[in-house]
Design a protein around this motif. Structure first.
Motif, PDB file in Angstrom:
ATOM      1  N   ASP A 118      30.697  53.208  52.202  1.00 30.63           N
ATOM      2  CA  ASP A 118      31.400  52.009  52.652  1.00 30.63           C
ATOM      3  C   ASP A 118      32.879  52.072  52.260  1.00 30.63           C
ATOM      4  O   ASP A 118      33.767  51.708  53.044  1.00 30.63           O
ATOM      5  CB  ASP A 118      30.762  50.745  52.077  1.00 30.63           C
ATOM      6  N   LYS A 119      33.141  52.538  51.026  1.00 26.22           N
ATOM      7  CA  LYS A 119      34.534  52.674  50.584  1.00 26.22           C
ATOM      8  C   LYS A 119      35.272  53.710  51.417  1.00 26.22           C
ATOM      9  O   LYS A 119      36.436  53.533  51.776  1.00 26.22           O
ATOM     10  CB  LYS A 119      34.591  53.054  49.106  1.00 26.22           C
ATOM     11  N   VAL A 120      34.579  54.808  51.719  1.00 25.70           N
ATOM     12  CA  VAL A 120      35.191  55.851  52.543  1.00 25.70           C
ATOM     13  C   VAL A 120      35.491  55.299  53.937  1.00 25.70           C
ATOM     14  O   VAL A 120      36.565  55.558  54.502  1.00 25.70           O
ATOM     15  CB  VAL A 120      34.275  57.100  52.622  1.00 25.70           C
ATOM     16  N   ASP A 121      34.573  54.531  54.505  1.00 23.44           N
ATOM     17  CA  ASP A 121      34.808  53.931  55.820  1.00 23.44           C
ATOM     18  C   ASP A 121      36.016  53.003  55.790  1.00 23.44           C
ATOM     19  O   ASP A 121      36.834  53.012  56.705  1.00 23.44           O
ATOM     20  CB  ASP A 121      33.577  53.151  56.286  1.00 23.44           C
ATOM     21  N   LEU A 122      36.148  52.206  54.732  1.00 22.39           N
ATOM     22  CA  LEU A 122      37.301  51.319  54.610  1.00 22.39           C
ATOM     23  C   LEU A 122      38.597  52.118  54.501  1.00 22.39           C
ATOM     24  O   LEU A 122      39.609  51.784  55.130  1.00 22.39           O
ATOM     25  CB  LEU A 122      37.141  50.396  53.409  1.00 22.39           C
ATOM     26  N   SER A 123      38.547  53.173  53.704  1.00 18.94           N
ATOM     27  CA  SER A 123      39.736  54.011  53.542  1.00 18.94           C
ATOM     28  C   SER A 123      40.133  54.668  54.861  1.00 18.94           C
ATOM     29  O   SER A 123      41.323  54.741  55.205  1.00 18.94           O
ATOM     30  CB  SER A 123      39.502  55.084  52.483  1.00 18.94           C
ATOM     31  N   LEU A 124      39.153  55.150  55.600  1.00 23.08           N
ATOM     32  CA  LEU A 124      39.436  55.759  56.897  1.00 23.08           C
ATOM     33  C   LEU A 124      40.031  54.736  57.863  1.00 23.08           C
ATOM     34  O   LEU A 124      40.950  55.051  58.631  1.00 23.08           O
ATOM     35  CB  LEU A 124      38.173  56.370  57.498  1.00 23.08           C
ATOM     36  N   GLY A 125      39.533  53.538  57.840  1.00 27.14           N
ATOM     37  CA  GLY A 125      40.083  52.484  58.692  1.00 27.14           C
ATOM     38  C   GLY A 125      41.537  52.194  58.344  1.00 27.14           C
ATOM     39  O   GLY A 125      42.379  52.013  59.238  1.00 27.14           O
ATOM     40  N   GLU A 126      41.844  52.153  57.042  1.00 26.60           N
ATOM     41  CA  GLU A 126      43.225  51.935  56.618  1.00 26.60           C
ATOM     42  C   GLU A 126      44.122  53.094  57.053  1.00 26.60           C
ATOM     43  O   GLU A 126      45.255  52.888  57.516  1.00 26.60           O
ATOM     44  CB  GLU A 126      43.287  51.762  55.103  1.00 26.60           C
ATOM     45  N   LEU A 127      43.614  54.312  56.901  1.00 28.33           N
ATOM     46  CA  LEU A 127      44.392  55.479  57.327  1.00 28.33           C
ATOM     47  C   LEU A 127      44.649  55.463  58.826  1.00 28.33           C
ATOM     48  O   LEU A 127      45.747  55.799  59.278  1.00 28.33           O
ATOM     49  CB  LEU A 127      43.679  56.772  56.930  1.00 28.33           C
ATOM     50  N   ARG A 128      43.651  55.071  59.594  1.00 26.09           N
ATOM     51  CA  ARG A 128      43.835  54.989  61.045  1.00 26.09           C
ATOM     52  C   ARG A 128      44.906  53.962  61.403  1.00 26.09           C
ATOM     53  O   ARG A 128      45.748  54.210  62.272  1.00 26.09           O
ATOM     54  CB  ARG A 128      42.525  54.624  61.723  1.00 26.09           C
ATOM     55  N   SER A 129      44.867  52.820  60.755  1.00 24.78           N
ATOM     56  CA  SER A 129      45.874  51.796  61.063  1.00 24.78           C
ATOM     57  C   SER A 129      47.269  52.262  60.647  1.00 24.78           C
ATOM     58  O   SER A 129      48.251  52.011  61.354  1.00 24.78           O
ATOM     59  CB  SER A 129      45.519  50.465  60.398  1.00 24.78           C
ATOM     60  N   GLU A 130      47.369  52.967  59.513  1.00 24.08           N
ATOM     61  CA  GLU A 130      48.663  53.505  59.093  1.00 24.08           C
ATOM     62  C   GLU A 130      49.157  54.559  60.075  1.00 24.08           C
ATOM     63  O   GLU A 130      50.345  54.600  60.420  1.00 24.08           O
ATOM     64  CB  GLU A 130      48.578  54.089  57.691  1.00 24.08           C
ATOM     65  N   MET A 131      48.260  55.412  60.543  1.00 20.65           N
ATOM     66  CA  MET A 131      48.636  56.438  61.521  1.00 20.65           C
ATOM     67  C   MET A 131      49.093  55.798  62.833  1.00 20.65           C
ATOM     68  O   MET A 131      50.054  56.261  63.452  1.00 20.65           O
ATOM     69  CB  MET A 131      47.472  57.394  61.783  1.00 20.65           C
ATOM     70  N   ASN A 132      48.430  54.739  63.260  1.00 23.98           N
ATOM     71  CA  ASN A 132      48.844  54.039  64.479  1.00 23.98           C
ATOM     72  C   ASN A 132      50.222  53.414  64.293  1.00 23.98           C
ATOM     73  O   ASN A 132      51.039  53.427  65.220  1.00 23.98           O
ATOM     74  CB  ASN A 132      47.822  52.976  64.868  1.00 23.98           C
ATOM     75  N   ALA A 133      50.484  52.871  63.105  1.00 20.72           N
ATOM     76  CA  ALA A 133      51.810  52.304  62.836  1.00 20.72           C
ATOM     77  C   ALA A 133      52.876  53.394  62.861  1.00 20.72           C
ATOM     78  O   ALA A 133      53.964  53.215  63.441  1.00 20.72           O
ATOM     79  CB  ALA A 133      51.811  51.591  61.490  1.00 20.72           C
ATOM     80  N   ILE A 134      52.576  54.550  62.271  1.00 22.21           N
ATOM     81  CA  ILE A 134      53.520  55.672  62.283  1.00 22.21           C
ATOM     82  C   ILE A 134      53.733  56.162  63.711  1.00 22.21           C
ATOM     83  O   ILE A 134      54.867  56.453  64.119  1.00 22.21           O
ATOM     84  CB  ILE A 134      53.011  56.816  61.376  1.00 22.21           C
ATOM     85  N   ARG A 135      52.670  56.231  64.480  1.00 30.44           N
ATOM     86  CA  ARG A 135      52.781  56.658  65.875  1.00 30.44           C
ATOM     87  C   ARG A 135      53.669  55.690  66.660  1.00 30.44           C
ATOM     88  O   ARG A 135      54.525  56.108  67.448  1.00 30.44           O
ATOM     89  CB  ARG A 135      51.398  56.741  66.512  1.00 30.44           C
TER      90      ARG A 135
END
Length: 77
Positions: free
Chosen positions: A13-30
């Motif tokens: 669950d923690k890994v899923d949350l972390s991946l979700g945060e990383l995806r949102s950060e990557m979308n912001a960078i994009r």
């Protein structure tokens, strides 16, 4: 065994949350990169327009300079 599986599930669950945060950060960078690319394109367009205007101005000035130089050699009444 059941307790171990519960701990693994909590970690996933923690890994899923972390991946979700990383995806949102990557979308912001994009998004930032896309806007920077658009701004650079706008700058190049503006520079191109200015270059064309300067070319036209230089062309007109050269024509004027040629006519002024020619006028010096023409007889005046």
């Amino acid at each position: 065994m059941y307790e171990l599986l519960k701990k693994l599930n909590a970690r996933f669950d923690k890994v899923d949350l972390s991946l979700g945060e990383l995806r949102s950060e990557m979308n912001a960078i994009r998004g930032t990169m896309v806007s920077m690319h658009q701004e650079i394109h706008n700058i190049y367009s503006t520079l191109s327009r200015h270059e064309m205007r300067l070319d036209r101005i230089e062309t007109r000035l050269e024509l004027r300079e040629l006519s002024e130089a020619q006028a010096r050699f023409e007889p005046h009444p």
